[in-house]
Design an enzyme around this catalytic site. Structure first.
Site, PDB file in Angstrom:
ATOM      1  N   GLY A  30      -0.608   4.837  -1.301  1.00 59.73           N
ATOM      2  CA  GLY A  30      -1.702   5.526  -0.609  1.00 59.73           C
ATOM      3  C   GLY A  30      -1.186   6.667   0.262  1.00 59.73           C
ATOM      4  O   GLY A  30       0.013   6.960   0.303  1.00 59.73           O
ATOM      5  N   SER A  74      -8.611  -0.512  12.244  1.00 56.82           N
ATOM      6  CA  SER A  74      -9.328   0.761  12.078  1.00 56.82           C
ATOM      7  C   SER A  74     -10.375   0.995  13.162  1.00 56.82           C
ATOM      8  O   SER A  74     -11.039   0.063  13.625  1.00 56.82           O
ATOM      9  CB  SER A  74     -10.038   0.736  10.720  1.00 56.82           C
ATOM     10  N   GLU A 123     -13.111   2.097  12.574  1.00 54.63           N
ATOM     11  CA  GLU A 123     -14.378   1.688  11.955  1.00 54.63           C
ATOM     12  C   GLU A 123     -14.834   0.332  12.523  1.00 54.63           C
ATOM     13  O   GLU A 123     -16.008   0.005  12.486  1.00 54.63           O
ATOM     14  CB  GLU A 123     -14.182   1.636  10.432  1.00 54.63           C
ATOM     15  N   GLY A 133       0.825  -1.217   0.000  1.00 54.07           N
ATOM     16  CA  GLY A 133       0.000   0.000   0.000  1.00 54.07           C
ATOM     17  C   GLY A 133       0.852   1.256   0.000  1.00 54.07           C
ATOM     18  O   GLY A 133       0.453   2.294   0.535  1.00 54.07           O
ATOM     19  N   TYR A 171     -16.651  -2.833   5.133  1.00 54.72           N
ATOM     20  CA  TYR A 171     -15.236  -2.503   5.382  1.00 54.72           C
ATOM     21  C   TYR A 171     -14.875  -2.805   6.840  1.00 54.72           C
ATOM     22  O   TYR A 171     -13.847  -3.440   7.119  1.00 54.72           O
ATOM     23  CB  TYR A 171     -15.004  -1.022   5.063  1.00 54.72           C
ATOM     24  N   LEU A 206      -0.584  -1.750   4.760  1.00 50.11           N
ATOM     25  CA  LEU A 206      -1.475  -0.590   4.654  1.00 50.11           C
ATOM     26  C   LEU A 206      -2.418  -0.744   3.465  1.00 50.11           C
ATOM     27  O   LEU A 206      -3.267   0.116   3.223  1.00 50.11           O
ATOM     28  CB  LEU A 206      -0.647   0.696   4.480  1.00 50.11           C
TER      29      LEU A 206
END
Ligand code: NAP
Ligand code: GDD
Length: 328
Positions: free
Chosen positions: A11, A125, A127, A8, A148, A80
């Site tokens: 990003g 996360s 989230e 990642g 997600y 990531l």
């Protein structure tokens, strides 16, 4: 010299982390996906493109993960890579589960075979907490409210399982929202600063937002990558919440950004578009990072106000030089 491999790399966080590790003297390897267009804009923007060994790999493809790990011979691996946009995860739940959830398992399994002594960082996360009330810490239950979030919970538990079962040095950083001038254009903070700048330069008149009452604990990505590295420098692997401890609404972000832009009332510019509302959203996310502050000696350095200011200043310059419209 230590080798670090970042899945990642291209990003927001991959770019800040690569820069941080280069400054620490690491040999940095990073993965990128085959796309029909160049994906190195962020690395070029901060001037580190030539300093990194770039390896083509997709975390939905086991062979390419294995090759990347064998080529980099990493001391530290940072995962990531993810389909990281919560909104899209409702439209593409299977892809999100495959990349964000199973992708992590593919990396863990490859570490087991190819680099069992490498230290591993997993990008968990906030989230994952969903709408669990109050300030969240490492002991708070997970109640994810998006595909997600569910995929991240899978990856989180799988990372801890590999740590326990195969003695891999694996840490999960449970990071709350972190933003920057390099943030993807579809995330709400960058969408606001980018689109306001376009309105200011008369490239468009209005733009749309969804739930402007949602609150997030917004920090600066540059501060948060240091915490990722610190976790892997500890004697024992562990999981840590990384957060500022304050939350602000989308509306507050918008008001402050409009002020920094030197523009009038945003009510003449913003339309609320119901199609941008998510089937389920999290109204307030705020974290308690006392454990990281105590054990890692980490704390955020950038205030909410300065974060908004930096993003506004960046986008006033950025938009001046660009002509392409935002498409979401
Ligand atoms: P980002 O800007 O969206 O970057 C995601 C990276 O993953 C990009 O390099 C992307 O490549 C790559 N990627 C996507 N699908 C892939 C695949 N199939 N194979 C290989 N690479 C793939 O996200 P970020 O903000 O830097 O976040 C980094 C990580 O932290 C993510 O896992 C995210 O879920 C997690 N996280 C972020 C936050 C936050 O507030 N930023 C908070 C908590 C956790 P392309 O450039 O080709 O798209
Ligand atoms: N993206 C977006 N676009 N969000 C909007 C909009 C809009 O036009 N209008 C309101 N929002 C609201 C969303 O409904 C959400 O409540 C909040 O703004 C933040 O949305 P995002 O910026 O998309 O971030 P996120 O909180 O959903 O997810 C980010 O943070 C997670 C950590 O909590 C991502 O970086 C995830 O990858 C990360 O894990």
């Amino acid at each position: 010299m230590k080798n670090a491999l970042i899945f990642g790399l291209t990003g927001q966080d991959g770019t800040y982390l690569a820069d941080f590790l280069l400054k620490k003297g690491y040999n940095v390897f990073g993965t990128f996906r085959r796309t029909s267009h160049r994906c190195f804009e962020r690395l070029e923007e901060i001037g580190i493109f030539d300093d990194i060994t770039k390896i083509k790999a997709d975390i939905s493809d086991q062979t390419s993960i294995n090759s990347a790990i064998r080529q980099a011979k990493p001391d530290e691996i940072y995962n990531l890579a993810a389909q990281s946009f919560v909104g899209v995860s409702f439209q593409q739940p299977i892809l999100t589960s495959d990349v964000t959830g199973l992708g992590t398992l593919r990396i863990l399994d490859s570490i087991r075979d190819n680099a069992p002594d490498a230290k591993f960082y997993q990008a968990s996360s906030s989230e994952m907490f969903g709408d669990f009330p109050g300030k969240k810490d490492e002991k708070t239950c997970f109640r994810p409210r998006s595909p997600y979030g569910v995929a991240k919970v899978f990856a989180h538990h799988m990372t801890n399982h590999y740590k326990e079962a195969y003695k891999i040095f694996a840490c999960c950083g449970i990071l709350f929202n972190h933003e920057s001038p390099l943030r993807g254009l579809e995330f709400v903070t960058r969408k606001i600063t980018y689109e306001l700048a376009r309105v200011k330069y008369k490239k468009q008149k209005k733009f749309s937002l969804g739930n402007i009452y949602a609150k997030r604990d917004w920090g600066f990505a540059g501060d948060y990558v240091e915490a990722m590295w610190l976790m892997l420098q500890q004697k024992n692997p562990d999981d840590y919440v990384i957060a500022t401890g304050e939350s602000h609404s989308v509306e507050e972000f918008l008001t402050l950004a409009t002020e920094f832009m030197g523009m009038g009332d945003w009510k003449n510019i913003i339309e609320i578009d119901k199609t941008l509302l998510r089937p389920t959203d999290i109204e307030n996310l705020v974290g308690n990072s006392s454990k990281a502050r105590k054990e890692l000696g980490w704390k955020p350095k950038t205030s909410f106000k300065n974060l908004v200011k930096e993003m506004v200043e960046h986008d006033l310059e950025y938009v001046k030089l660009r002509t392409d419209p935002l498409s979401e």
